[in-house]
Motif scaffolding. Sequence first.
Motif, PDB file in Angstrom:
ATOM      1  N   PHE A   7       9.762   6.126  11.173  1.00  0.00           N
ATOM      2  CA  PHE A   7       8.815   7.229  11.366  1.00  0.00           C
ATOM      3  C   PHE A   7       8.859   8.273  10.257  1.00  0.00           C
ATOM      4  O   PHE A   7       8.029   9.182  10.238  1.00  0.00           O
ATOM      5  CB  PHE A   7       9.025   7.890  12.735  1.00  0.00           C
ATOM      6  N   LEU A   8       9.783   8.143   9.322  1.00  0.00           N
ATOM      7  CA  LEU A   8       9.920   9.134   8.263  1.00  0.00           C
ATOM      8  C   LEU A   8       8.637   9.320   7.443  1.00  0.00           C
ATOM      9  O   LEU A   8       8.236  10.463   7.196  1.00  0.00           O
ATOM     10  CB  LEU A   8      11.112   8.795   7.373  1.00  0.00           C
ATOM     11  N   PRO A   9       7.944   8.253   7.013  1.00  0.00           N
ATOM     12  CA  PRO A   9       6.698   8.489   6.264  1.00  0.00           C
ATOM     13  C   PRO A   9       5.651   9.268   7.062  1.00  0.00           C
ATOM     14  O   PRO A   9       4.945  10.119   6.502  1.00  0.00           O
ATOM     15  CB  PRO A   9       6.201   7.075   5.942  1.00  0.00           C
ATOM     16  N   ILE A  29       1.074  11.407  -0.832  1.00  0.00           N
ATOM     17  CA  ILE A  29       2.538  11.420  -0.658  1.00  0.00           C
ATOM     18  C   ILE A  29       2.964  10.316   0.320  1.00  0.00           C
ATOM     19  O   ILE A  29       4.044   9.735   0.178  1.00  0.00           O
ATOM     20  CB  ILE A  29       2.992  12.804  -0.166  1.00  0.00           C
ATOM     21  N   LEU A  30       2.109  10.021   1.289  1.00  0.00           N
ATOM     22  CA  LEU A  30       2.410   8.983   2.285  1.00  0.00           C
ATOM     23  C   LEU A  30       2.606   7.611   1.628  1.00  0.00           C
ATOM     24  O   LEU A  30       3.489   6.850   2.035  1.00  0.00           O
ATOM     25  CB  LEU A  30       1.281   8.897   3.323  1.00  0.00           C
ATOM     26  N   ILE A  31       1.807   7.297   0.636  1.00  0.00           N
ATOM     27  CA  ILE A  31       1.862   5.969   0.010  1.00  0.00           C
ATOM     28  C   ILE A  31       3.235   5.692  -0.603  1.00  0.00           C
ATOM     29  O   ILE A  31       3.888   4.713  -0.212  1.00  0.00           O
ATOM     30  CB  ILE A  31       0.706   5.790  -1.006  1.00  0.00           C
ATOM     31  N   PRO A  32       3.740   6.533  -1.515  1.00  0.00           N
ATOM     32  CA  PRO A  32       5.078   6.236  -2.051  1.00  0.00           C
ATOM     33  C   PRO A  32       6.182   6.398  -0.998  1.00  0.00           C
ATOM     34  O   PRO A  32       7.188   5.688  -1.057  1.00  0.00           O
ATOM     35  CB  PRO A  32       5.244   7.223  -3.210  1.00  0.00           C
ATOM     36  N   ALA A  33       5.994   7.299  -0.034  1.00  0.00           N
ATOM     37  CA  ALA A  33       7.006   7.458   1.022  1.00  0.00           C
ATOM     38  C   ALA A  33       7.130   6.167   1.829  1.00  0.00           C
ATOM     39  O   ALA A  33       8.248   5.740   2.172  1.00  0.00           O
ATOM     40  CB  ALA A  33       6.639   8.628   1.939  1.00  0.00           C
ATOM     41  N   THR A  34       6.010   5.530   2.107  1.00  0.00           N
ATOM     42  CA  THR A  34       6.037   4.263   2.842  1.00  0.00           C
ATOM     43  C   THR A  34       6.656   3.163   1.990  1.00  0.00           C
ATOM     44  O   THR A  34       7.432   2.343   2.491  1.00  0.00           O
ATOM     45  CB  THR A  34       4.613   3.872   3.292  1.00  0.00           C
ATOM     46  N   MET A  35       6.340   3.153   0.716  1.00  0.00           N
ATOM     47  CA  MET A  35       6.945   2.160  -0.187  1.00  0.00           C
ATOM     48  C   MET A  35       8.468   2.354  -0.259  1.00  0.00           C
ATOM     49  O   MET A  35       9.219   1.375  -0.220  1.00  0.00           O
ATOM     50  CB  MET A  35       6.337   2.265  -1.581  1.00  0.00           C
ATOM     51  N   LEU A  36       8.910   3.603  -0.363  1.00  0.00           N
ATOM     52  CA  LEU A  36      10.345   3.881  -0.399  1.00  0.00           C
ATOM     53  C   LEU A  36      11.018   3.471   0.913  1.00  0.00           C
ATOM     54  O   LEU A  36      12.126   2.930   0.906  1.00  0.00           O
ATOM     55  CB  LEU A  36      10.597   5.357  -0.690  1.00  0.00           C
ATOM     56  N   ILE A  57       0.656  -2.517   3.769  1.00  0.00           N
ATOM     57  CA  ILE A  57      -0.587  -2.939   3.112  1.00  0.00           C
ATOM     58  C   ILE A  57      -1.740  -2.002   3.484  1.00  0.00           C
ATOM     59  O   ILE A  57      -2.515  -1.574   2.626  1.00  0.00           O
ATOM     60  CB  ILE A  57      -0.920  -4.411   3.450  1.00  0.00           C
ATOM     61  N   MET A  58      -1.835  -1.654   4.759  1.00  0.00           N
ATOM     62  CA  MET A  58      -2.910  -0.759   5.199  1.00  0.00           C
ATOM     63  C   MET A  58      -2.753   0.642   4.603  1.00  0.00           C
ATOM     64  O   MET A  58      -3.744   1.275   4.232  1.00  0.00           O
ATOM     65  CB  MET A  58      -2.966  -0.683   6.727  1.00  0.00           C
ATOM     66  N   VAL A  59      -1.511   1.121   4.514  1.00  0.00           N
ATOM     67  CA  VAL A  59      -1.279   2.437   3.900  1.00  0.00           C
ATOM     68  C   VAL A  59      -1.700   2.410   2.435  1.00  0.00           C
ATOM     69  O   VAL A  59      -2.383   3.320   1.954  1.00  0.00           O
ATOM     70  CB  VAL A  59       0.199   2.872   4.049  1.00  0.00           C
ATOM     71  N   VAL A  60      -1.309   1.362   1.725  1.00  0.00           N
ATOM     72  CA  VAL A  60      -1.637   1.278   0.298  1.00  0.00           C
ATOM     73  C   VAL A  60      -3.151   1.129   0.102  1.00  0.00           C
ATOM     74  O   VAL A  60      -3.752   1.844  -0.711  1.00  0.00           O
ATOM     75  CB  VAL A  60      -0.867   0.120  -0.381  1.00  0.00           C
ATOM     76  N   VAL A  61      -3.782   0.229   0.848  1.00  0.00           N
ATOM     77  CA  VAL A  61      -5.220  -0.013   0.668  1.00  0.00           C
ATOM     78  C   VAL A  61      -6.051   1.181   1.143  1.00  0.00           C
ATOM     79  O   VAL A  61      -6.840   1.751   0.374  1.00  0.00           O
ATOM     80  CB  VAL A  61      -5.655  -1.310   1.387  1.00  0.00           C
TER      81      VAL A  61
END
Length: 182
Positions: A7-9, A29-36, A57-61
């Motif tokens: 849940f951190l992102p 900010i959410l995109i790299p946070a989810t990747m991390l 994938i959904m966050v990135v797209v």
Amino acid sequence: MKLLVDFLPIVIFFVVYKMTNDLILATAILIPATMLQMGYTWLTTKKIEKMQLVTLIMVVVLGGLTVALQDGQFIKWKPTIVNWLFGLAFLGSQFIGKKPVVQRLMEKGIQLPSRIWRQLNFAWFVFFAVMGSLNLYVAFNYSEATWVDFKLFGMLGLTFVFILAQGIYMSRFMPKDNEVED
């Protein structure tokens, strides 16, 4: 700990939005946070679950489209698409494969009759379908700030209540301590 990492992102997205009132920046900010978060999960467990991969994938797209086009509508669709995809996976597992998804995820710790696994699996399908629909309702009938609050507190709260109700339901079918000893 896993729940916190998962849940951190979302929490970071929420905090950035509340500090800036800028959905585009919060999404950026959410995109790299989810990747991390996925990188940390991979490093600590050496695996990424399919549900986590779909979410990434959904966050990135959709997040990428939100940032690139400066249009918050895309990220508002993400919870709905993810929930509906999960719902379809749970529904499909009722008919494809030997075991429904919920049984595959939980059977190592809990033994239940196959009829109950199917009922729980269908309940998860309904839950995901309702959550996806509810997200759309809030996203397009209330303010952006209300949707951001709902995304963290409403969806998390409803998920917690559903899991609690599921646990209570499952407890009716679990063997009692004295039955296990016999």
